[in-house]
Design a protein around this motif. Structure first.
Motif, mmCIF file in Angstrom:
data_model
loop_
_atom_site.group_PDB
_atom_site.id
_atom_site.type_symbol
_atom_site.label_atom_id
_atom_site.label_comp_id
_atom_site.label_asym_id
_atom_site.label_seq_id
_atom_site.Cartn_x
_atom_site.Cartn_y
_atom_site.Cartn_z
ATOM 1 N N LEU A 101 0.829 -1.207 0.000
ATOM 2 C CA LEU A 101 0.000 0.000 0.000
ATOM 3 C C LEU A 101 0.860 1.252 0.000
ATOM 4 O O LEU A 101 1.910 1.306 0.634
ATOM 5 N N ARG A 102 0.386 2.259 -0.703
ATOM 6 C CA ARG A 102 1.095 3.544 -0.737
ATOM 7 C C ARG A 102 0.059 4.651 -0.875
ATOM 8 O O ARG A 102 -0.750 4.640 -1.794
ATOM 9 N N ARG A 103 0.086 5.607 0.024
ATOM 10 C CA ARG A 103 -0.838 6.742 -0.047
ATOM 11 C C ARG A 103 -0.467 7.655 -1.205
ATOM 12 O O ARG A 103 0.702 7.712 -1.606
ATOM 13 N N PRO A 104 -1.435 8.411 -1.711
ATOM 14 C CA PRO A 104 -1.139 9.337 -2.810
ATOM 15 C C PRO A 104 -0.100 10.387 -2.406
ATOM 16 O O PRO A 104 -0.033 10.809 -1.255
ATOM 17 N N PHE A 105 0.702 10.788 -3.382
ATOM 18 C CA PHE A 105 1.708 11.825 -3.184
ATOM 19 C C PHE A 105 1.999 12.444 -4.536
ATOM 20 O O PHE A 105 1.658 11.883 -5.570
ATOM 21 N N GLN A 106 2.647 13.593 -4.523
ATOM 22 C CA GLN A 106 3.000 14.293 -5.758
ATOM 23 C C GLN A 106 4.420 13.947 -6.155
ATOM 24 O O GLN A 106 5.285 13.764 -5.295
ATOM 25 N N GLY A 107 4.683 13.886 -7.432
ATOM 26 C CA GLY A 107 6.039 13.655 -7.920
ATOM 27 C C GLY A 107 6.527 12.256 -7.621
ATOM 28 O O GLY A 107 5.773 11.300 -7.668
ATOM 29 N N TRP A 108 7.804 12.140 -7.286
ATOM 30 C CA TRP A 108 8.377 10.865 -6.890
ATOM 31 C C TRP A 108 9.006 11.036 -5.519
ATOM 32 O O TRP A 108 9.218 12.145 -5.048
ATOM 33 N N ARG A 109 9.293 9.921 -4.891
ATOM 34 C CA ARG A 109 9.936 9.923 -3.572
ATOM 35 C C ARG A 109 11.085 8.921 -3.613
ATOM 36 O O ARG A 109 11.063 7.953 -4.368
ATOM 37 N N TYR A 110 12.076 9.137 -2.749
ATOM 38 C CA TYR A 110 13.131 8.149 -2.584
ATOM 39 C C TYR A 110 12.571 6.961 -1.807
ATOM 40 O O TYR A 110 11.692 7.123 -0.957
ATOM 41 N N LEU A 111 13.113 5.777 -2.085
ATOM 42 C CA LEU A 111 12.685 4.558 -1.410
ATOM 43 C C LEU A 111 13.933 3.775 -1.023
ATOM 44 O O LEU A 111 14.707 3.364 -1.899
ATOM 45 N N ASP A 112 14.135 3.620 0.267
ATOM 46 C CA ASP A 112 15.279 2.865 0.766
ATOM 47 C C ASP A 112 15.094 1.392 0.382
ATOM 48 O O ASP A 112 13.978 0.861 0.494
ATOM 49 N N PRO A 113 16.143 0.722 -0.069
ATOM 50 C CA PRO A 113 16.019 -0.691 -0.450
ATOM 51 C C PRO A 113 15.393 -1.575 0.633
ATOM 52 O O PRO A 113 14.649 -2.502 0.316
#
Length: 144
Positions: A101-113
């Motif tokens: 699951l991922r809530r809505p957000f604008q653009g992109w985000r970093y994601l730690d491995p």
């Protein structure tokens, strides 16, 4: 010295399934001159070296991370308005992931491995897509 790897996570707006995303990326207008799919964004990743050290873009479809693609490079694109943008150039293969699951957000985000959902096994990756709302409910209760 090895570089730290960082992934990106991005909403796939307007797509209902991983197959929809693949079809969109198959269009010539969203590909580079050398035929790779790309996603153009306003912001250039400040952690470019980490993203290019083996990072992937994780696609959120209908509120659930469902697939990823390896990031090959970042290309500069100047729009008709003269503004510099970043084209995230991707490996054509979409690798299905465990739903997350991922809530809505604008653009992109970093994601730690360590926070990235695992890839599905080859046998599960060939399964038919579940309806988006069912996939989200299963992710919500932790059923992969």
């Amino acid at each position: 010295m090895t570089n730290k790897i960082t992934h990106l996570v991005k909403l796939s707006v307007g797509t209902e399934t991983v197959d929809d995303l693949a079809a969109w990326q198959g269009q010539k207008r969203v590909q580079t001159a050398d035929g790779y799919p790309r996603h153009i964004t306003r912001m250039w990743p400040r952690r470019e070296s980490e993203v290019l050290s083996g990072g992937s873009i994780y696609w959120v479809i209908k509120g659930v991370v469902q697939a990823r693609q390896k990031i090959l490079r970042l290309d500069e694109v100047i729009g008709q308005d003269g503004i510099r943008r970043c084209a995230i150039v991707l490996e054509p293969e979409l690798i299905r992931t465990a739903p997350a699951l991922r809530r809505p957000f604008q653009g992109w985000r970093y994601l730690d491995p360590k926070d990235a959902p695992p890839d599905l096994s080859e046998s599960r990756a060939k399964d038919d897509d579940l309806p988006p709302d069912l996939s989200a409910k299963l992710a919500e209760i932790g059923v992969l």
